[in-house]
Design a protein around this motif. Sequence first.
Motif, mmCIF file in Angstrom:
data_model
loop_
_atom_site.group_PDB
_atom_site.id
_atom_site.type_symbol
_atom_site.label_atom_id
_atom_site.label_comp_id
_atom_site.label_asym_id
_atom_site.label_seq_id
_atom_site.Cartn_x
_atom_site.Cartn_y
_atom_site.Cartn_z
ATOM 1 N N SER A 103 0.792 -1.234 0.000
ATOM 2 C CA SER A 103 0.000 0.000 0.000
ATOM 3 C C SER A 103 0.823 1.282 0.000
ATOM 4 O O SER A 103 0.265 2.355 0.191
ATOM 5 C CB SER A 103 -0.942 0.011 1.217
ATOM 6 N N LEU A 161 -7.796 -1.315 3.743
ATOM 7 C CA LEU A 161 -8.054 -2.120 2.546
ATOM 8 C C LEU A 161 -9.552 -2.337 2.318
ATOM 9 O O LEU A 161 -10.017 -2.310 1.177
ATOM 10 C CB LEU A 161 -7.328 -3.457 2.642
ATOM 11 N N ARG A 182 -4.449 -1.601 8.888
ATOM 12 C CA ARG A 182 -4.201 -1.931 7.480
ATOM 13 C C ARG A 182 -5.420 -2.601 6.866
ATOM 14 O O ARG A 182 -5.849 -2.248 5.763
ATOM 15 C CB ARG A 182 -2.985 -2.843 7.384
#
Length: 171
Positions: A92, A141, A137
């Motif tokens: 990312s 996402l 995270r």
Amino acid sequence: MDRNFARALSLVLANEGGWSDNPADPGGATMKGVTLANFRRYVKPNATKADLRAISDAQLGTVYRRFYWDAVVGAELPDGVDYAAFDFAVNSGPGRAAKYLQAAVGAVQDGRIGPATLAAVNAASKEAIIDRLCDARLAFLERLPTWPTFGRGWDARVGAVRRQALALARQ
């Protein structure tokens, strides 16, 4: 100082796989996790997809070390935290990974890991950092418009990173 790069890279590459050129992937053509855009930026300015498919191990190592591992100061992070931040950076972007790591330890989120962030990391529980980083995270996402296409794989990846990072932290 760079005691864990090779191990972390092998774990990342296990998640990245080989060649991909999925039209739904905003990263475009990718080989072993290196996009054509990044290959052109960091290795060969006029590279073709064929050049990317033939990326050497040395080129691969250079891209991952210089533009992901070093960007999150992996060599200075504790065992496990280094891998979790590195994998996040690869998937990312290093700036995002740095900001999320900073948030996980209560440091200023400027996207650059420096002495203040490292002090906050070293003052916190490695396991707690890994859990907070992986939770954040995954939440990031899940908000992406490509989650319906890639979400199952991302969920599995973050789960595997969490387990592996926690195991490394406990060694």
